[in-house]
Design a protein around this motif. Structure first.
Motif, PDB file in Angstrom:
ATOM      1  N   LEU A 106      24.496  11.265 -33.169  1.00  0.00           N
ATOM      2  CA  LEU A 106      23.301  12.101 -33.100  1.00  0.00           C
ATOM      3  C   LEU A 106      23.232  12.906 -34.387  1.00  0.00           C
ATOM      4  O   LEU A 106      24.252  13.209 -35.002  1.00  0.00           O
ATOM      5  CB  LEU A 106      23.341  13.053 -31.897  1.00  0.00           C
ATOM      6  N   GLN A 107      22.007  13.184 -34.791  1.00  0.00           N
ATOM      7  CA  GLN A 107      21.832  14.117 -35.903  1.00  0.00           C
ATOM      8  C   GLN A 107      21.035  15.309 -35.377  1.00  0.00           C
ATOM      9  O   GLN A 107      21.588  16.324 -35.020  1.00  0.00           O
ATOM     10  CB  GLN A 107      21.188  13.422 -37.102  1.00  0.00           C
ATOM     11  N   CYS A 108      19.716  15.149 -35.272  1.00  0.00           N
ATOM     12  CA  CYS A 108      18.940  16.292 -34.759  1.00  0.00           C
ATOM     13  C   CYS A 108      19.135  16.469 -33.267  1.00  0.00           C
ATOM     14  O   CYS A 108      18.911  17.540 -32.722  1.00  0.00           O
ATOM     15  CB  CYS A 108      17.465  16.133 -35.087  1.00  0.00           C
ATOM     16  N   GLY A 109      19.521  15.411 -32.572  1.00  0.00           N
ATOM     17  CA  GLY A 109      19.771  15.520 -31.139  1.00  0.00           C
ATOM     18  C   GLY A 109      18.525  15.520 -30.279  1.00  0.00           C
ATOM     19  O   GLY A 109      18.614  15.741 -29.074  1.00  0.00           O
ATOM     20  N   PHE A 110      17.372  15.243 -30.863  1.00  0.00           N
ATOM     21  CA  PHE A 110      16.150  15.324 -30.057  1.00  0.00           C
ATOM     22  C   PHE A 110      15.991  14.101 -29.145  1.00  0.00           C
ATOM     23  O   PHE A 110      15.546  14.228 -28.017  1.00  0.00           O
ATOM     24  CB  PHE A 110      14.917  15.478 -30.955  1.00  0.00           C
ATOM     25  N   CYS A 111      16.381  12.938 -29.651  1.00  0.00           N
ATOM     26  CA  CYS A 111      16.272  11.712 -28.857  1.00  0.00           C
ATOM     27  C   CYS A 111      17.451  11.555 -27.909  1.00  0.00           C
ATOM     28  O   CYS A 111      17.434  10.716 -27.023  1.00  0.00           O
ATOM     29  CB  CYS A 111      16.241  10.499 -29.784  1.00  0.00           C
ATOM     30  N   THR A 112      18.502  12.347 -28.157  1.00  0.00           N
ATOM     31  CA  THR A 112      19.816  12.070 -27.575  1.00  0.00           C
ATOM     32  C   THR A 112      19.849  12.137 -26.050  1.00  0.00           C
ATOM     33  O   THR A 112      20.474  11.288 -25.398  1.00  0.00           O
ATOM     34  CB  THR A 112      20.848  13.042 -28.171  1.00  0.00           C
ATOM     35  N   CYS A 143      14.905   6.513 -32.170  1.00  0.00           N
ATOM     36  CA  CYS A 143      15.656   7.565 -32.844  1.00  0.00           C
ATOM     37  C   CYS A 143      15.264   7.476 -34.305  1.00  0.00           C
ATOM     38  O   CYS A 143      15.310   6.400 -34.894  1.00  0.00           O
ATOM     39  CB  CYS A 143      17.158   7.350 -32.698  1.00  0.00           C
ATOM     40  N   ARG A 144      14.875   8.581 -34.890  1.00  0.00           N
ATOM     41  CA  ARG A 144      14.459   8.557 -36.287  1.00  0.00           C
ATOM     42  C   ARG A 144      15.572   8.979 -37.235  1.00  0.00           C
ATOM     43  O   ARG A 144      15.422   8.871 -38.440  1.00  0.00           O
ATOM     44  CB  ARG A 144      13.250   9.483 -36.473  1.00  0.00           C
ATOM     45  N   CYS A 145      16.677   9.508 -36.707  1.00  0.00           N
ATOM     46  CA  CYS A 145      17.698  10.065 -37.601  1.00  0.00           C
ATOM     47  C   CYS A 145      18.826   9.094 -37.928  1.00  0.00           C
ATOM     48  O   CYS A 145      19.257   9.001 -39.064  1.00  0.00           O
ATOM     49  CB  CYS A 145      18.330  11.303 -36.981  1.00  0.00           C
ATOM     50  N   THR A 146      19.344   8.414 -36.918  1.00  0.00           N
ATOM     51  CA  THR A 146      20.661   7.789 -37.078  1.00  0.00           C
ATOM     52  C   THR A 146      20.625   6.356 -37.580  1.00  0.00           C
ATOM     53  O   THR A 146      21.647   5.845 -38.033  1.00  0.00           O
ATOM     54  CB  THR A 146      21.403   7.748 -35.735  1.00  0.00           C
TER      55      THR A 146
ATOM     56  N   MET B 194      11.086  12.882 -34.265  1.00  0.00           N
ATOM     57  CA  MET B 194      10.886  12.760 -32.817  1.00  0.00           C
ATOM     58  C   MET B 194      10.363  14.048 -32.196  1.00  0.00           C
ATOM     59  O   MET B 194       9.708  14.019 -31.166  1.00  0.00           O
ATOM     60  CB  MET B 194      12.194  12.341 -32.129  1.00  0.00           C
TER      61      MET B 194
END
Ligand code: FES
Ligand code: FES
Lengths: 169, 980
Positions: A106-112, A143-146, B194
């Motif tokens: 996870l990076q931002c954790g929003f999708c997590t 997920c846009r970060c990982t 997101m």
């Protein structure tokens, strides 16, 4: 099925992470809004509100579901699990959560939260998934970060740990 | 106590951010509580790309219970000033449409109400009369003089033009053996975090001050723009960020016009206002990267050596030049020669305005556009000169040992060894084996291509590069802009524990973790001893214009500033320790949680005790040595303003990337599969390998999306066609393979820790690397993104025959909107004559039209209806105007008309025939053909088709019910011979 009137709030009761909860909701209120703003359970996130991104995924009666496509009143009487219910106790992480942390999944954790909820149930049903199976299964989450690579690694690792020490689930 | 000083930097320690995020305890903007009485805002947005606003009627909305205020343009223009525009042109940029709407999704009105649900209800009640204008969509057409002009202050849609010349490009072109050119059209796309935008705004009338919490990411130079627009000094505009932010990739810079808009809404309503953008708003109207048309020419020697480049770039920034644009066009100015040693460069830059959403920061910011042209060109040179593309790159790379290297356009490449990284990537990544694999695939008749890219990844932007858009003359008047102030604060509390604050505003990049590693290293502590706060409050914290999280500045600039702050406080602590341990300060070292005398570790003091000294016993410490709190502002001296000759060191650090890949294209479908992808990075010293890996895989996924799937697509009428995540295709686990990642490390001499940025490189290198591979597979010379199967298939399949012409009813097409067609039939339990009567009776129609609020009969053949329709996620109220013609009672009728609403409009025609059945009922057959425009058109064909079918089916279902058939849907199958 009893009819609900659109201009009135209705009592909604369900079991959330093992505890009974209740609050009022207009029939049109989304379950995401109900969880987040009526019950204060903000761990479930809203990424699109049209069923594509998977961020709002929760478990309703043991089945993963998009909370953004569900009305709060539809959840009346259900058993619901959200990300807040995954850790075995405060200060400890579940095997899956811990694997996410170790693999930087996870990076931002929003999708997590949504991904964890999908995987948590999946790994209970499939103890030895292949990477290809996991890719297919997780295709319903954005997920846009990982770039997904560490998420797949974490899921494979968690599955392995769960096979070795199933009690840790 | 460990004798060896541990270096936490360089280790992939677990992130301090994760425990909260994994358990649902993150604190994103929509998770923060609000004050009692806070109102919720919803925004009415333009359904048209270009239209005059003739009238707005908001009384019904204002009267809706729960609505506190409706904010219109006059409320916004009454008080504050327009947002500052970055070019010298007489253009205004307001956060709401004033006289005209200029893009689909532009705010037109704001409703603030007791809940978001009520606010959205009220939007439906606002009536806006638009007079539509022709839309300017194509950036080249925008320049041809035939199109309407978007802004009254301008004489054309060209907002800025500059030409540059470095070295002697004319001579190089005259002398070159080859002149080779490419023209590319880089599409629009966006990294779509997101989490969407969100904010809570408050206005204090007593102090004339605004207090806004928003998931803004910087740059905080925009703080000045916002304060000016709100007409308050900076200290009366307090801007704060929430602890967590759900990704940004540049995009959350674009929340700033909404901060102004909602600040005004809070002021008008007299109460705090909360607004959370929804995904449809985000896709249509937040921010995207620029689309750009580039012609790039090269003067090339016989062996593939490039002697000169001639850039001609036309940048489409959309409807407004919103700050910091046209920065996308200038960020790469210093490195327009890429990784190559090219001394002669000519540039012509033009910025045009079109009826699309305004552009802004987006991961890669200017890099994808520049490298797409440059690296397509390098591939074309290889093809035309019949060389291995690796040889063309090899012959042109800036040589080893040339660093720091000053480019023709003014950048200083800080460090690197490009040939070393390049050769290592080819060897370790298995280039020879990939060529072998390609040969085998081709021998089997498969379409297999290899692509490669070299790129320079700039990081830590010079705040002055944007002024390269101004002439030296204009710059002299405006005063020099330069630098990139980074800041960090370290505080010691009375028990000696260490707190760090930075103004880097992370959105998931783990800044708090890395800073704890950096500071722990400096002070001989464990990362867990150091607590880091990274949210920013402009009313309280140290910050400057460069603060924020962009241009990959964290590791290099912010990490460096934290290191310097730690060193500063350490020097003071060393003096205090020296006094306590009776040794000179130079003899003090910090390790294992203690300060100790070098060579005599038993002579030591615990760090906590030492660090608490200045709180408890200030009398024992000379004032200049007191160690309580240190703030460091650091701006690298290399970031100077543009020179008189327009040379600009646009960024502090320059990482190196070399990628190569193998792709296969399906011979039937044209689908591209990434078979292998190798990416080599030199991003200087690596502080946290796990996070660097994550930045690379994350950037790579963004790039795969941009290369293969994503495009903000606009119709010829400017309608926005990719308004949901079902239409704007973000790649999933199924589409993103795992790349092979390689590194070399050449530390930057310009940053305190030797680090460089790494977050954006693959967004620059990967799209063109994949395109080069596709071009190689297909032998294509012109290839534009996204590389959709249809586009690729068209390159190798012969053109398809035109489909047979459609039958009746005659379409009303103007060729602009989205077309909808359908047909079906249904059975009613009433004779045709009865059904006919019902179809013409307003009361019956009112009862059976789905979502109908009322039907008005204007004449026997003219009806007007008011309906609420939901199409996918978009529900809105519409007015339908229907005329009947070709009446053949009771057998057939043609309906034609229009539907208009805030969310869009439709024109269409339908034909119904009624045939008696054996059982005394009637068989209804219908066909329709319609064209849809406006916001509804943006939700995509699949949903729209589905919704139309459902509504029409519901209509006939209700009609059947009305004719005496059973009403329950379970009997649907019996009522209808065939589904509609
Ligand atoms: S928020 Fe529910 S799927 Fe995106
Ligand atoms: S971790 Fe940010 S979207 Fe997945």
């Amino acid at each position: 099925m009893h009819r609900l009137s659109a201009d009135r709030r209705h009592r909604v009761r369900f079991t959330l992470n093992g505890k009974p909860v209740e609050a009022d909701a207009e029939p049109r209120m989304l379950l995401t809004d109900f969880l987040r703003h009526e019950l204060g359970q903000t761990g479930t996130h809203v990424g699109c509100e049209h069923g594509v991104c998977g961020a709002c995924t929760i478990e309703i009666d043991g089945v993963p579901a998009r909370a953004c496509l569900t009305l709060a009143v539809q959840a009346d009487g259900a058993t619901i699990r959200t990300v807040e219910g995954l850790a075995p106790e405060p200060g400890r992480l579940s095997v899956l959560q811990d694997a996410f942390r170790r693999h930087h999944a996870l990076q931002c954790g929003f999708c997590t939260a949504g991904i964890l909820m999908s995987l948590d149930g999946y790994l209970r049903r499939h103890s030895a998934p292949t990477e290809a199976e996991l890719r297919e299964f997780l295709g319903g989450h954005l997920c846009r970060c990982t770039g997904y690579t560490p998420i797949l690694a974490a899921a494979l690792d968690a599955a392995k740990t769960l096979r070795e020490v199933p009690a840790h689930a | 106590m460990s004798e060896l000083p541990t270096s936490w930097c360089g280790q992939s320690v677990e992130r301090v951010e994760d425990a909260a995020l994994l358990t649902g305890r993150g604190r994103f903007i929509d998770d923060l509580g609000v004050r009692p009485g806070t109102l919720h805002a919803a925004i009415l947005r333009s359904p048209h790309a270009h239209a005059k606003i003739v009238a707005i009627r908001a009384d019904a909305a204002r009267a809706l219970p729960g609505v506190a205020a409706v904010i219109l343009a006059e409320d916004v223009t009454a008080l504050p000033a327009s947002l500052v525009v970055g070019v010298k042109a007489p253009i205004e940029c307001w956060p709401i449409a004033t006289d005209r709407v200029r893009y689909v999704g532009e705010p037109v009105a704001v409703v603030v109400a007791a809940s978001r649900y009520i606010a959205e209800d009220a939007l439906d009640l606002i009536e806006v009369d638009y007079q539509t204008l022709p839309a300017v969509v194509d950036p080249l057409a925008a320049l041809d003089g035939t199109q309407p002009i978007l802004h009254d202050g301008l004489r054309s849609n060209l907002a800025s033009e500059r030409r540059f010349r470095y070295g002697d490009p004319e001579r190089a072109f005259a002398e070159a053996t080859h002149r080779i050119a490419v023209t590319i059209k880089y599409p629009r796309n966006s990294c779509t975090p997101m989490e969407t935008y969100g904010l809570i705004a408050e206005y204090d009338a007593g102090e004339d001050a605004y207090d806004v919490t928003a998931n803004f990411m910087g740059p905080f130079s925009l703080h000045a723009v916002m304060a000016r627009a709100l007409k308050v000094p900076g200290n009366r505009f307090r801007l704060r960020t929430p602890p967590d932010s759900g990704g940004s990739f540049g995009v959350k810079q674009g929340v700033f016009p909404y901060i102004v808009l909602m600040g005004i809404a809070a002021r008008v309503a007299g109460r705090p206002v909360k607004w959370v953008e929804d995904r449809l708003e985000h896709l249509a109207a937040s921010v995207s990267a620029t689309n750009r048309v580039t012609t790039l020419r090269a003067a090339v020697d016989a062996d593939g050596r490039v002697r000169a480049l001639d850039w001609n770039q036309i940048e489409d920034v959309g409807a407004h030049i919103r700050a910091p644009e046209p920065a996308t066009l200038y960020r790469m100015h210093g490195n327009l020669g890429g990784a190559y040693d090219i001394r002669n460069i000519a540039v012509r830059n033009r910025v045009v305005l079109t009826n699309k959403a305004p552009t802004g920061l987006n991961r890669g910011f200017g890099g994808p556009q520049v490298y797409y042209a440059l690296e397509r060109l390098m591939q074309r040179i290889a093809v035309i000169l019949k060389l291995d593309p690796a040889d063309v790159i090899r012959r042109n790379l800036v040589p080893s040992g040339a660093f720091p290297y000053r480019t023709a356009t003014g950048a200083i490449y800080d460090s690197g060894d490009y040939p070393l990284a390049f050769e290592k990537a080819l060897t370790d990544g298995g280039y020879a084996a990939l060529r072998q694999r390609q040969a085998e695939a081709r021998a089997q008749g498969r379409l297999y291509g290899i692509g490669m890219t070299a790129a320079i990844e700039p990081s830590v932007s010079n705040m002055g590069y944007i002024t390269t858009v101004l002439t030296p003359e204009e710059r002299r008047k405006a005063g020099p802009k330069n630098g990139a102030q980074a800041t960090a604060t370290i505080a010691l509390d009375p028990v000696g524990s260490v707190s760090v604050h930075v103004s880097s505003v992370p959105q998931g990049q783990g800044h708090r973790t890395v800073l704890s590693q950096i500071v722990a290293d400096a002070l001989g502590l464990k990362p867990s001893d150091v607590r880091v706060v990274a949210e920013l409050d402009t009313g309280r914290d140290a910050w400057s214009i460069a603060s924020g999280n962009y241009s990959s500045r964290f590791a290099a600039a912010v990490g460096g500033a934290a290191h310097l702050a730690a060193e500063k406080i350490k020097a003071k602590l060393a003096k205090i320790a020296a006094a306590q341990l009776n040794v000179p300060p130079e003899e003090i070292e910090f390790a294992g949680g203690r300060a100790r005398a070098r060579g005599n570790p038993d002579n030591n003091v615990a760090f906590g005790r030492l660090a608490a000294t200045s709180h408890w016993s200030p009398g024992l410490v000379p004032e200049e040595n007191q160690a309580l709190r240190e703030t460091v502002f650091w701006s690298p001296p290399q970031l100077t303003p543009p020179s008189e000759n327009d040379e600009i060191n646009s960024s502090l650090c320059h990482g190196f990337i070399f990628d190569f890949c193998g792709v296969e294209i399906d011979r039937v479908t044209g689908a591209l599969r990434i078979d292998k992808y190798v990416t080599m990075h030199d991003c200087g010293r690596i502080l946290h390998p796990g996070m660097v890996e994550g930045q690379i895989t994350g950037g790579f996924a963004h790039a795969v999306g941009a290369a293969l799937y994503e495009e903000y697509s606009y119709g010829p009428d400017g309608s926005f066609q990719t308004g949901t995540f079902a239409d704007y295709l973000v790649p999933t686990t199924m589409e993103v393979p795992t790349p092979v990642i390689l590194h070399i490390e050449t530390p930057s001499p310009f940053t305190p820790l030797g680090t460089k940025g790494v977050g954006e490189g693959n967004c620059m290198s990967t799209p063109v690397c994949l395109a080069n591979a596709a071009a190689d597979a297909l032998g294509a010379s012109d290839i534009d993104l996204p590389l959709t199967p249809a586009k690729l298939a068209a390159l190798f399949h012969p053109a398809e025959a035109a489909p047979p012409a459609t039958v009746r009813p005659q379409p009303v097409k103007t060729g602009k909107g989205r077309a909808l067609q359908g047909q079906g039939q249904a059975q009613a339990n009433a004779a045709p004559a009865d059904v006919w009567r019902m179809l013409l009776d307003p009361k019956t129609l009112e009862a059976i039209i789905p979502g109908c609020h009322g039907v008005e009969k204007l004449s026997d053949t003219h009806f007007r209806a008011d309906v609420t329709l939901g199409v996918g996620p978009v529900t809105g109220r519409y007015r339908a105007d229907i005329k009947l013609s070709d009446l053949d009672e009771p057998k057939a009728v043609t309906l034609s008309g229009t539907v208009t609403g805030a969310l869009g409009d439709a024109k269409g025609a339908g034909h119904i025939t009624l045939t008696p059945t054996d059982t005394g009922g009637a068989l209804l057959a219908y066909e329709y053909d319609a064209e849809i425009g406006g916001k509804v058109a943006s939700i995509g064909g699949r949903l729209l088709d589905g919704a139309a079918k459902i509504v029409i089916r519901q209509f006939f279902e209700a009609l059947a019910r009305h004719t005496g058939g059973p009403a329950r849907t379970g009997l649907f199958a019996r009522l209808f011979g065939r589904g509609a």
